[in-house]
Design an enzyme around this catalytic site. Structure first.
Site: not given
Lengths: 438, 438
Positions: B207, B134, B397, B233
Site C-alpha cells: 500500500d 492502516f 503527526r 494525500k
C-alpha cells in the site's frame, strides 16, 4: 394526452406552454442547438452544479483543507445525499447511502443477499437474472455466484415467472433485475415481481439505474430486499457520479458486506485493527467518500427534488408518459414504412422513460450511422447494437427526461429522424467516433 | 543539511531562498495564515485544478455531454492518469490504473493475490500484515481472508522477518504492508522486504498511501507483486480522489479480480452477457470512471511531475529528508523536557515524509487538545490516538510535502508547538470538533 389528433409543432408548443413542470427546465444549462434525448445515458448539467463544485474545490478543499471533514460536513455526504435520493425511491432516512459505482454497490448488496440466502437455506444456489440485463450487472453476478458456490442463470424476462412459480423456484436464492431494461425500455412492475420472488422464497434485488428519477419507485412499498442505482443518468449527477445502494432494514445488519472498508466501520476514527460493522446501511460504505463527485450529485438530486411542490415523481411520470406517447404517435405518423420498429412496450405501464426504435433485420439501414447523422443535426440519442435480428434488433434509443425535455423536442427529433432517413443523410454519417456510455 | 548548527528562522529562510525546488510551491493555492503540515492526510489544492474542474463541468459535461466520452477522452482517463502516476512509482505505461477507492482497489488486488497463491500452493493460507497497518487495509484483508478460507495474521513490524524466515513462512500466501506506516512514519525498504517475502515463497503487496509522491518508489525495480495507493494525500488529487492499483505484468492476466465490472471487460461496448476480462491491468477497472474526480487528480499528479526537470522524486526526497531532519533537530532544541517523544525513526532511511511526536504516557498532556490549539494558531497537523502507552502513544503527526513545505514552515510549527505547551494554551482548546481523515 389532451388532443391526440394534434401532432403538429404548434400543438406541441402549446402543450409546453401549458405544462406546469416547464419551469423546471430553467434549472439546467443545456447546450445551444442541442436537442438532448440521452439523459438515460448521461444527464445534463444543473445550473447550480458549476458554482457548487467550484465552492467545494476552492473553499471547502482549498481553504478548509482537512477541517472541512467536519466544518463542511464532508463526512456526512454519503448519508445526506442518500437521504435525498431515498425520497425519490421510497427509502426512509438512513436506509440509503451514496458510495462507489453502481457495479461496486451491486457487488456489495448481491454478496449480502447471497450470504443471507445461504444462511437461510443452503439449497438455494441460483441467482436468476434477465439475459438482456445491463452487462455489468451480469458480470458482477457471475463473480458473486462463483465466490459463493452459486450459479447465475439467465432467462428471457417473460420466462422468469415460470422459473419461479409453484415449486420450480425452490433453488432460487436471488432474483436480480434492472427495473427498466436499458435496451428496450420495458419496465417491470416492482411490487408484483417482488411478490413473485418472495412467493418462491427468493430475495429480490433491483437495479434502479433507469428508474431513479425517471419513474416513481417505492422500495419499501414493494417490500424489496436490496437495490442499487446510478447517479449520472436521470439524477444528473455528472459523468461517473457516485452511485447508491439500499437494503431493507430487515437485512441491513444481518451480514457484513465484503468491501469492509473503514467508512463502514462502527468507529472509523478509533483505528481499531478488527472490523466491526457500523449499524444499518452505513456498513455499506467502504473507502473515503468522493467529495467533489458526491457534491455534484447532490445538485442533480436537488434539481429533481425541486419538482416536489409541483407533484414530484408522480407529476414527472405523467409528463414522461405524455412525452413517450407523443413520440410513439409521431413515429407512427412520420416513420410508417421507414422500416424502423417500436421496440418498447406500447402499454405505458410497462414502459420506463425511453423509447427504442429497432432497425430492420435486413440490414437496409445502418442504425449507428443514422444516430451519427442525427447527432450531426443536434439531436442526441444513442445507438445500442443488438444481434440484428427482429427479436434483438440494433436500436436507436431516445430518453425523455421530464425535468427538461419539451414536447417540441420530441416533435423536432422525429422530424429530424424522418429527414435523415428520407434524404439518406446517414449514408454519409459514418465518420464519427464510437461508443457512448449507457 | 548544509549547516545543522544554524537553526534560527533566518537560517531557515536562507535555505528556502537557496532551494531549487522552492518555485514548485507556486503551483498551489495555499490558504493565507495557514502552515499546512497535513498533506499526508489531505493534500492541498493545485492552482490548475479549479479551472480544470470548471472546464470539465461546464464544457466537457455541460456542452459535450455524452460526446465527451470520446471527444474529451473520458474513457481513457483511468489509463492516462494511471500512466502519469506510474512515472512516480516505477510502473511502466499501461501497468497502473486509476479507479475507485484505495479500499476497493485493495480488495481487488488482494483477492487476485489470494487466488494466485491458492492456485500455486493450496497450503499457503495466511495473509500476514502489520498490526498497526492502516485499519481499512486490515478490514479488507479480514474479508478477503474469510472469503478464501485463509487467515489474517497480524504482527509487529519487527517480528515479520522471523515469521517469514527459514521455512517458517511456508504457509504464508501474501505479505501485505503499507510502505510508510501512517502512525509512526516508519518506512520499509521495499526491495529488501519484497525479497524476504519472495524468499519465503509469498507474494508481496504494497500500500503506497503514504509513499506515492512522498518518497521514490520503484515497484518494478523492487520486483513487487501488487500495489495500491491513494490519490488525495501526497498526490494532491482532492478529497476522496480516486485511488490506483498496480499488478506486476506477470500477474496482471492470471485471474479475474472479483469486481468484474464492465469497464474491465475486454469489449465493454459490445454489451455481451458473459464476462471476458480485458488484457492487462484494464481488467482492474470496474464501473464508469469518476470523471470529475479523476480530472482533479490529474492536476495534482501534473503538479508533482513538474518536479521532473528539477530532479523529480529523488530531489523531492532530498528536500523531504532535510525538512524532517530540521524538524527533529528543532524538537530536540525547543521541546526537550516537554515530555513529547519522537515516535518516528531517527534514521532518515527508515522514515517517510512525516514525523510523529508521542505524548507522555502519564496523561499529563492532552495531545488532541494540543493539536486543536496548534490549528487555532494556523499550524495544521493532525492527532492520532494510540493506546496511550509509551509503545503506542497518542501522536501529534506532522507531514512534510516538499512540493510546498518550506524550511520556515517547519521552524514556525515548532515555535508554535513550544508556545502552546509553555503557555498551556492547549488546556483551553478542547472545544473543536473531532476527527479528520488520514
Amino acid at each position: 394526452m389532451t388532443d391526440p389528433q394534434a401532432l403538429d409543432r404548434a400543438a406541441c408548443a402549446a402543450r409546453d406552454t401549458a405544462d406546469p413542470l416547464a419551469p423546471l427546465r430553467e434549472q439546467f444549462d443545456l447546450p445551444a442547438g442541442v436537442n438532448y434525448l440521452d439523459g438515460n445515458s448521461l444527464g445534463v448539467l444543473p445550473r447550480a452544479t458549476a458554482a457548487r463544485v467550484q465552492d467545494v474545490v476552492t473553499q471547502e478543499w482549498g481553504q478548509g483543507l482537512i477541517r472541512s471533514w467536519n466544518s463542511a460536513g464532508w463526512i456526512d455526504l454519503p448519508r445526506r445525499v442518500g437521504d435525498k435520493i431515498g425520497r425519490l425511491v421510497g427509502a426512509a432516512p438512513g436506509e440509503l447511502v451514496v458510495a462507489d459505482s453502481t457495479s461496486v454497490n451491486l457487488f456489495k448488496v448481491l454478496s449480502a443477499a447471497a450470504r443471507i440466502a445461504q444462511a437461510d437455506d443452503p439449497a438455494r444456489r441460483v441467482i436468476v437474472s434477465e439475459r438482456s440485463n445491463f452487462p455489468t450487472d451480469l458480470y458482477i453476478a457471475e463473480s458473486v455466484a462463483a465466490q459463493h458456490g452459486m450459479v447465475l442463470e439467465l432467462h428471457d424476462i417473460d420466462a422468469i415467472p415460470a422459473r419461479l412459480a409453484s415449486g420450480a423456484g425452490s433453488d432460487v436464492a436471488v432474483l436480480m433485475l434492472t427495473q427498466v431494461n436499458y435496451r428496450s425500455g420495458r419496465m417491470a412492475d416492482m411490487a408484483a415481481v417482488t411478490a413473485q420472488a418472495h412467493a418462491a422464497g427468493a430475495l429480490m434485488l433491483w437495479d434502479l439505474a433507469h428508474s431513479a428519477g425517471a419513474v416513481p419507485v417505492d422500495l419499501n412499498g414493494a417490500n424489496a430486499d436490496f437495490a442499487v442505482g446510478c447517479g449520472y443518468k436521470y439524477l444528473n449527477g455528472g459523468p461517473g457520479a457516485p452511485a447508491f445502494c439500499w437494503a431493507h432494514p430487515r437485512h441491513a445488519e444481518r451480514f457484513w458486506q465484503p468491501l469492509s472498508g473503514w467508512m463502514g466501520h462502527a468507529a472509523p476514527f478509533v483505528f481499531e485493527p478488527g472490523y466491526r460493522p457500523a449499524p444499518g446501511m452505513q456498513r455499506y460504505l467502504c473507502g473515503t467518500p468522493p467529495v467533489i463527485g458526491a457534491s455534484a450529485l447532490e445538485c442533480g438530486v436537488d434539481a429533481m427534488l425541486a419538482a416536489e411542490p409541483l407533484g414530484g415523481m408522480a407529476a414527472l411520470r405523467t409528463k414522461s408518459v405524455a412525452l413517450s406517447e407523443l413520440f410513439i404517435a409521431l413515429v407512427r405518423q412520420h416513420l410508417a414504412g421507414s422500416g424502423l420498429t417500436i421496440h418498447t412496450p406500447l402499454d405505458a405501464a410497462q414502459r420506463g422513460s425511453q423509447v427504442s426504435l429497432g432497425v430492420p433485420a435486413d440490414g437496409s439501414i445502418d442504425g449507428y450511422a443514422v444516430m451519427q447523422a442525427l447527432i450531426a443535426r443536434g439531436v442526441i440519442g444513442d445507438y445500442r447494437a443488438g444481434d440484428g435480428t427482429a427479436a434483438e434488433p440494433h436500436l436507436l434509443r431516445f430518453g425523455f427526461t421530464p425535468l427538461y425535455t419539451r414536447f417540441v423536442d420530441v416533435f423536432d427529433a422525429i422530424q429530424a429522424l424522418a429527414e435523415v432517413l428520407a434524404r439518406g443523410e446517414w449514408r454519409e454519417a459514418r465518420f464519427m467516433a464510437k461508443a457512448a456510455v449507457t
